[in-house]
Design a protein around this motif. Structure first.
Motif, PDB file in Angstrom:
ATOM      1  N   VAL A 257     -68.689  36.946  25.001  1.00 37.83           N
ATOM      2  CA  VAL A 257     -69.103  35.660  24.438  1.00 37.83           C
ATOM      3  C   VAL A 257     -68.307  35.321  23.187  1.00 37.83           C
ATOM      4  CG1 VAL A 257     -71.035  34.452  23.343  1.00 37.83           C
ATOM      5  CG2 VAL A 257     -71.428  35.815  25.399  1.00 37.83           C
ATOM      6  N   VAL A 258     -67.954  36.334  22.384  1.00 39.44           N
ATOM      7  CA  VAL A 258     -67.389  36.065  21.065  1.00 39.44           C
ATOM      8  C   VAL A 258     -65.901  36.348  20.948  1.00 39.44           C
ATOM      9  CG1 VAL A 258     -69.564  36.359  19.838  1.00 39.44           C
ATOM     10  CG2 VAL A 258     -68.145  38.366  20.327  1.00 39.44           C
ATOM     11  N   VAL A 259     -65.294  37.002  21.940  1.00 43.26           N
ATOM     12  CA  VAL A 259     -63.892  37.402  21.789  1.00 43.26           C
ATOM     13  C   VAL A 259     -62.979  36.203  21.619  1.00 43.26           C
ATOM     14  CG1 VAL A 259     -61.922  38.423  22.978  1.00 43.26           C
ATOM     15  CG2 VAL A 259     -64.081  39.659  22.905  1.00 43.26           C
ATOM     16  N   ASN A 260     -63.072  35.210  22.506  1.00 45.23           N
ATOM     17  CA  ASN A 260     -62.189  34.051  22.418  1.00 45.23           C
ATOM     18  C   ASN A 260     -62.428  33.238  21.162  1.00 45.23           C
ATOM     19  OD1 ASN A 260     -60.578  34.431  24.643  1.00 45.23           O
ATOM     20  ND2 ASN A 260     -61.798  33.154  26.004  1.00 45.23           N
ATOM     21  N   LEU A 261     -63.696  33.070  20.777  1.00 51.52           N
ATOM     22  CA  LEU A 261     -64.000  32.303  19.576  1.00 51.52           C
ATOM     23  C   LEU A 261     -63.479  33.034  18.335  1.00 51.52           C
ATOM     24  CD1 LEU A 261     -65.282  29.768  18.461  1.00 51.52           C
ATOM     25  CD2 LEU A 261     -67.480  30.977  18.362  1.00 51.52           C
ATOM     26  N   THR A 262     -63.619  34.353  18.301  1.00 48.65           N
ATOM     27  CA  THR A 262     -63.067  35.138  17.194  1.00 48.65           C
ATOM     28  C   THR A 262     -61.555  35.004  17.137  1.00 48.65           C
ATOM     29  OG1 THR A 262     -64.869  36.734  17.427  1.00 48.65           O
ATOM     30  CG2 THR A 262     -62.949  37.441  16.181  1.00 48.65           C
ATOM     31  N   THR A 263     -60.917  35.035  18.304  1.00 50.74           N
ATOM     32  CA  THR A 263     -59.459  34.932  18.363  1.00 50.74           C
ATOM     33  C   THR A 263     -58.967  33.594  17.840  1.00 50.74           C
ATOM     34  OG1 THR A 263     -59.292  36.475  20.234  1.00 50.74           O
ATOM     35  CG2 THR A 263     -57.468  34.932  19.914  1.00 50.74           C
ATOM     36  N   ILE A 264     -59.559  32.507  18.280  1.00 56.73           N
ATOM     37  CA  ILE A 264     -59.079  31.190  17.854  1.00 56.73           C
ATOM     38  C   ILE A 264     -59.352  30.972  16.362  1.00 56.73           C
ATOM     39  CG2 ILE A 264     -61.150  29.836  18.398  1.00 56.73           C
ATOM     40  CD1 ILE A 264     -59.297  27.652  19.489  1.00 56.73           C
ATOM     41  N   GLY A 265     -60.471  31.492  15.878  1.00 58.97           N
ATOM     42  CA  GLY A 265     -60.753  31.383  14.453  1.00 58.97           C
ATOM     43  C   GLY A 265     -59.744  32.140  13.615  1.00 58.97           C
ATOM     44  N   THR A 266     -59.381  33.329  14.062  1.00 60.76           N
ATOM     45  CA  THR A 266     -58.394  34.136  13.340  1.00 60.76           C
ATOM     46  C   THR A 266     -57.024  33.471  13.366  1.00 60.76           C
ATOM     47  OG1 THR A 266     -59.605  36.124  13.971  1.00 60.76           O
ATOM     48  CG2 THR A 266     -57.355  36.424  13.183  1.00 60.76           C
ATOM     49  N   LEU A 267     -56.641  32.934  14.511  1.00 61.56           N
ATOM     50  CA  LEU A 267     -55.353  32.235  14.610  1.00 61.56           C
ATOM     51  C   LEU A 267     -55.327  31.008  13.701  1.00 61.56           C
ATOM     52  CD1 LEU A 267     -54.833  32.564  18.453  1.00 61.56           C
ATOM     53  CD2 LEU A 267     -53.298  33.489  16.703  1.00 61.56           C
ATOM     54  N   GLY A 268     -56.458  30.314  13.595  1.00 63.04           N
ATOM     55  CA  GLY A 268     -56.537  29.182  12.683  1.00 63.04           C
ATOM     56  C   GLY A 268     -56.322  29.611  11.235  1.00 63.04           C
ATOM     57  N   ILE A 269     -56.907  30.753  10.867  1.00 68.37           N
ATOM     58  CA  ILE A 269     -56.696  31.306   9.524  1.00 68.37           C
ATOM     59  C   ILE A 269     -55.220  31.598   9.300  1.00 68.37           C
ATOM     60  CG2 ILE A 269     -57.114  33.327   8.056  1.00 68.37           C
ATOM     61  CD1 ILE A 269     -59.883  33.507   9.474  1.00 68.37           C
ATOM     62  N   MET A 270     -54.568  32.152  10.316  1.00 66.54           N
ATOM     63  CA  MET A 270     -53.167  32.536  10.160  1.00 66.54           C
ATOM     64  C   MET A 270     -52.247  31.314  10.049  1.00 66.54           C
ATOM     65  SD  MET A 270     -52.882  35.921  12.550  1.00 66.54           S
ATOM     66  CE  MET A 270     -53.711  37.430  12.012  1.00 66.54           C
ATOM     67  N   VAL A 271     -52.622  30.225  10.710  1.00 61.30           N
ATOM     68  CA  VAL A 271     -51.885  28.973  10.509  1.00 61.30           C
ATOM     69  C   VAL A 271     -51.948  28.587   9.030  1.00 61.30           C
ATOM     70  CG1 VAL A 271     -51.894  26.494  10.961  1.00 61.30           C
ATOM     71  CG2 VAL A 271     -52.148  28.097  12.862  1.00 61.30           C
ATOM     72  N   ALA A 272     -53.151  28.662   8.449  1.00 63.07           N
ATOM     73  CA  ALA A 272     -53.325  28.302   7.042  1.00 63.07           C
ATOM     74  C   ALA A 272     -52.522  29.216   6.126  1.00 63.07           C
ATOM     75  CB  ALA A 272     -54.813  28.352   6.671  1.00 63.07           C
ATOM     76  N   VAL A 273     -52.450  30.506   6.456  1.00 60.62           N
ATOM     77  CA  VAL A 273     -51.713  31.465   5.617  1.00 60.62           C
ATOM     78  C   VAL A 273     -50.215  31.168   5.650  1.00 60.62           C
ATOM     79  CG1 VAL A 273     -51.027  33.892   5.441  1.00 60.62           C
ATOM     80  CG2 VAL A 273     -53.434  33.293   5.727  1.00 60.62           C
ATOM     81  N   ASN A 274     -49.694  30.860   6.826  1.00 62.84           N
ATOM     82  CA  ASN A 274     -48.267  30.522   6.916  1.00 62.84           C
ATOM     83  C   ASN A 274     -47.941  29.241   6.140  1.00 62.84           C
ATOM     84  OD1 ASN A 274     -46.867  32.518   8.690  1.00 62.84           O
ATOM     85  ND2 ASN A 274     -48.471  31.945  10.123  1.00 62.84           N
ATOM     86  N   VAL A 275     -48.832  28.268   6.216  1.00 63.11           N
ATOM     87  CA  VAL A 275     -48.633  27.045   5.440  1.00 63.11           C
ATOM     88  C   VAL A 275     -48.751  27.346   3.948  1.00 63.11           C
ATOM     89  CG1 VAL A 275     -49.579  24.755   4.941  1.00 63.11           C
ATOM     90  CG2 VAL A 275     -49.429  25.555   7.314  1.00 63.11           C
ATOM     91  N   ALA A 276     -49.647  28.275   3.587  1.00 62.45           N
ATOM     92  CA  ALA A 276     -49.862  28.617   2.179  1.00 62.45           C
ATOM     93  C   ALA A 276     -48.611  29.218   1.547  1.00 62.45           C
ATOM     94  CB  ALA A 276     -51.035  29.588   2.048  1.00 62.45           C
TER      95      ALA A 276
ATOM     96  N   TYR B  61     -53.674  27.623  22.038  1.00 62.93           N
ATOM     97  CA  TYR B  61     -53.671  26.838  23.275  1.00 62.93           C
ATOM     98  C   TYR B  61     -54.113  27.697  24.458  1.00 62.93           C
ATOM     99  CZ  TYR B  61     -51.632  24.729  27.472  1.00 62.93           C
ATOM    100  OH  TYR B  61     -51.430  24.249  28.741  1.00 62.93           O
ATOM    101  N   GLY B  62     -53.706  28.960  24.457  1.00 63.80           N
ATOM    102  CA  GLY B  62     -54.018  29.846  25.572  1.00 63.80           C
ATOM    103  C   GLY B  62     -55.474  30.261  25.662  1.00 63.80           C
ATOM    104  N   THR B  63     -56.285  29.953  24.632  1.00 63.92           N
ATOM    105  CA  THR B  63     -57.696  30.352  24.684  1.00 63.92           C
ATOM    106  C   THR B  63     -58.535  29.440  25.573  1.00 63.92           C
ATOM    107  OG1 THR B  63     -58.237  29.054  22.702  1.00 63.92           O
ATOM    108  CG2 THR B  63     -57.592  31.370  22.376  1.00 63.92           C
ATOM    109  N   GLY B  64     -58.005  28.248  25.918  1.00 57.26           N
ATOM    110  CA  GLY B  64     -58.736  27.354  26.819  1.00 57.26           C
ATOM    111  C   GLY B  64     -59.519  26.278  26.087  1.00 57.26           C
ATOM    112  N   TRP B  65     -59.776  25.184  26.797  1.00 55.24           N
ATOM    113  CA  TRP B  65     -60.402  24.019  26.158  1.00 55.24           C
ATOM    114  C   TRP B  65     -61.828  24.295  25.718  1.00 55.24           C
ATOM    115  CZ3 TRP B  65     -64.840  21.721  27.883  1.00 55.24           C
ATOM    116  CH2 TRP B  65     -65.258  22.031  29.185  1.00 55.24           C
ATOM    117  N   ALA B  66     -62.548  25.115  26.474  1.00 51.86           N
ATOM    118  CA  ALA B  66     -63.949  25.399  26.106  1.00 51.86           C
ATOM    119  C   ALA B  66     -64.024  26.081  24.743  1.00 51.86           C
ATOM    120  CB  ALA B  66     -64.606  26.268  27.172  1.00 51.86           C
TER     121      ALA B  66
END
Length: 488
Positions: free
Chosen positions: A396-415, A451-456
């Motif tokens: 239930v939580v693996v994909n949501l954890t993954t996309i959240g972490t990737l979002g954080i990493m986008v912010a870190v690269n921009v930072a 993108y690979g985590t899926g629309w849901a």
């Protein structure tokens, strides 16, 4: 026509980089470091971790559920090309690891990506990064604890031929009632964390060395049954399968950024944090690729996919005995427990930094004068995340954890880019190579895996971010200590 702007007089106590607009409140790196070093109320964190302990802490945070439990799901998506999935996920991590290394050396505080965003992108983005860290550190603790429970059952079966009743070893989504082992491992980790960072670091180091040894032993055993034909066809499900596999494989790397949460408890952090990050990513990638290749080479992709405790089952079949599988299960129990320990540590330090800034209640910043640890913070985190561990499914939580972490990493690269522009003269013990190409590639690779985590998963993530924005607007914005500084 341009009008001359009349600036407000700047109080000598107010950092000149602060903006009066809440969303653009920015804390300078010097202010973050100064506040983290302040001995609040007479007791703060102590620098006791050296480079070896920090590397072991990083390995402890990374290597665990993703390879011991999640390998089977990744193989189901990518087939033998799971190795390419691990490499793609590693490349994503490497670019972002460079960014974490630069920021961790320049701003050596406990807040990790939350503090990095606060120093570059403003308070609102920083809060949302901290909100996403609840997924990466907090929710992943629950997911990891569920994986620990599966290997506890495998170990018991190997030792005494007995399983825990399904009602007591799985949540409702997995055919049980409550997952007691998952609760136990979280409470064990909390107990160790409140005793002190020296004890926690020592335990993490011992567990990291043990699990690396166990995985190397697995590779040696599986290699004795290696057949090249099991690797063909290699790209079973095409490029889309490799991408989907990489999004799942990324879960196996989650935790390397926890190294930066130890910024206030590491000796010589400006040197040791960047080195430890790069070493940990390299070690994890070599281990994952070796384990995946030997596992599939021994029995084929079909035998590995969709098996919760796949490594133990492979060793049992290769050796014709349950002894080897029992050893692997023991290694997994230790490995996953060390992940719970390291990730819970990271979560408590993130909340401590957010509490210092007034964005979450002050109870999270209080440090015990006896143990120099945030005791109340640790027990609150343990209690809150024991609930989903007891009742939720790992999937239930693996994909949501993954996309959240990737979002954080986008912010870190921009930072990294923002900090170079805002503070070009800041002391940096490490600089990302090929700047600005490296952080830009980091953003691109992170978005590709998202993108690979899926629309849901994207829909779930959007709802999660909206909830975070509401919490910030309704609670944190007005209680921010920078808001108080603006009103002085």
């Amino acid at each position: 026509m341009h009008h001359q702007r009349r600036d407000r007089p700047v109080s000598p106590l107010r950092p000149p980089s602060l903006s009066p607009r809440p969303g653009l409140r920015i804390k300078s790196p010097d202010q973050l470091v100064a506040e983290s070093g302040a001995d609040l109320e007479g007791h703060g964190l102590k620098r006791t971790m050296g480079l070896f302990q920090l590397v072991c802490f990083g390995v402890g945070a990374i290597v665990g559920t993703g390879i011991f439990v999640g390998l089977s799901d990744t193989v189901a998506e990518a087939g033998p090309a799971v190795v390419l999935s691990f490499v793609l996920a590693a490349i994503t991590c490497i670019f972002t690891a460079f960014s974490f290394a630069e920021l961790g050396g320049a701003i050596p505080v406990s807040g990790s990506s939350y503090s990095f965003a606060y120093a570059t992108l403003g308070e609102r983005i920083a809060f949302l990064v901290g909100w996403c860290l609840l997924l990466e550190y907090g929710v992943s603790v629950s997911a990891v604890a569920v994986g620990w429970s599966q290997y506890v059952n495998e170990l018991l079966n190997s030792l005494v031929g007995w399983h825990l009743p399904a009602a007591l070893s799985a949540g409702p989504g997995d055919g049980g009632v409550i997952n007691l082992p998952a609760i136990v491992v979280i409470m064990m980790a909390a107990t160790l964390l409140v005793r002190g960072i020296r004890e926690s670091a020592g335990a993490t180091a011992a567990m990291a060395v043990l699990k690396i040894g166990i995985l190397i032993a697995f590779c040696a055993i599986a290699f004795t049954a290696f057949e090249a034909g099991n690797l063909t066809p290699f790209v079973t499900h095409g490029p889309a399968g490799v991408t989907a596999g990489a999004s799942l494989a990324f879960f196996s790397y989650i935790g390397f950024d926890a190294i930066t949460t130890a910024g206030e408890e590491v000796k010589n952090p400006r040197r040791n944090i960047p080195i430890a990050i790069l070493i940990c990513i390299g070690v994890a990638t070599l281990l994952y690729c070796a384990v995946a290749l030997t596992a599939i080479g021994a029995l084929g992709a079909d035998a590995v996919s969709d098996k919760p405790a796949a490594l133990s089952l492979i060793v049992d079949q290769v050796t014709g005995s349950t002894v080897g599988g029992g050893i692997i299960a023991f290694g997994a129990v230790v490995a996953i427990a060390s992940v719970v320990l390291a990730v819970m540590y990271g979560q408590t330090r993130i909340l401590m930094s957010m509490s210092r800034d007034g964005l979450v209640p002050r109870v999270f910043e209080r440090v015990s004068p006896r143990t120099a640890t945030p005791v109340a913070n640790t027990w609150i985190v343990a209690a809150v995340f024991a609930v989903p561990a007891a009742f939720a499914s790992l999937d239930v939580v693996v994909n949501l954890t993954t996309i959240g972490t990737l979002g954080i990493m986008v912010a870190v690269n921009v930072a990294v880019i923002a900090l170079r522009r805002r503070n070009p003269g800041l002391k940096r013990s490490f600089r990302v190579p090929l700047y600005p190409l490296s952080p830009i590639l980091g953003v691109i690779f992170c978005l590709y895996l998202m993108y690979g985590t899926g629309w849901a998963t994207w829909v779930q993530f959007a709802v999660f971010l909206a909830a975070g924005a509401a919490v910030y607007a309704g609670y944190s914005r007005s209680r921010s200590r920078l808001a108080g500084a603006d009103q002085d």
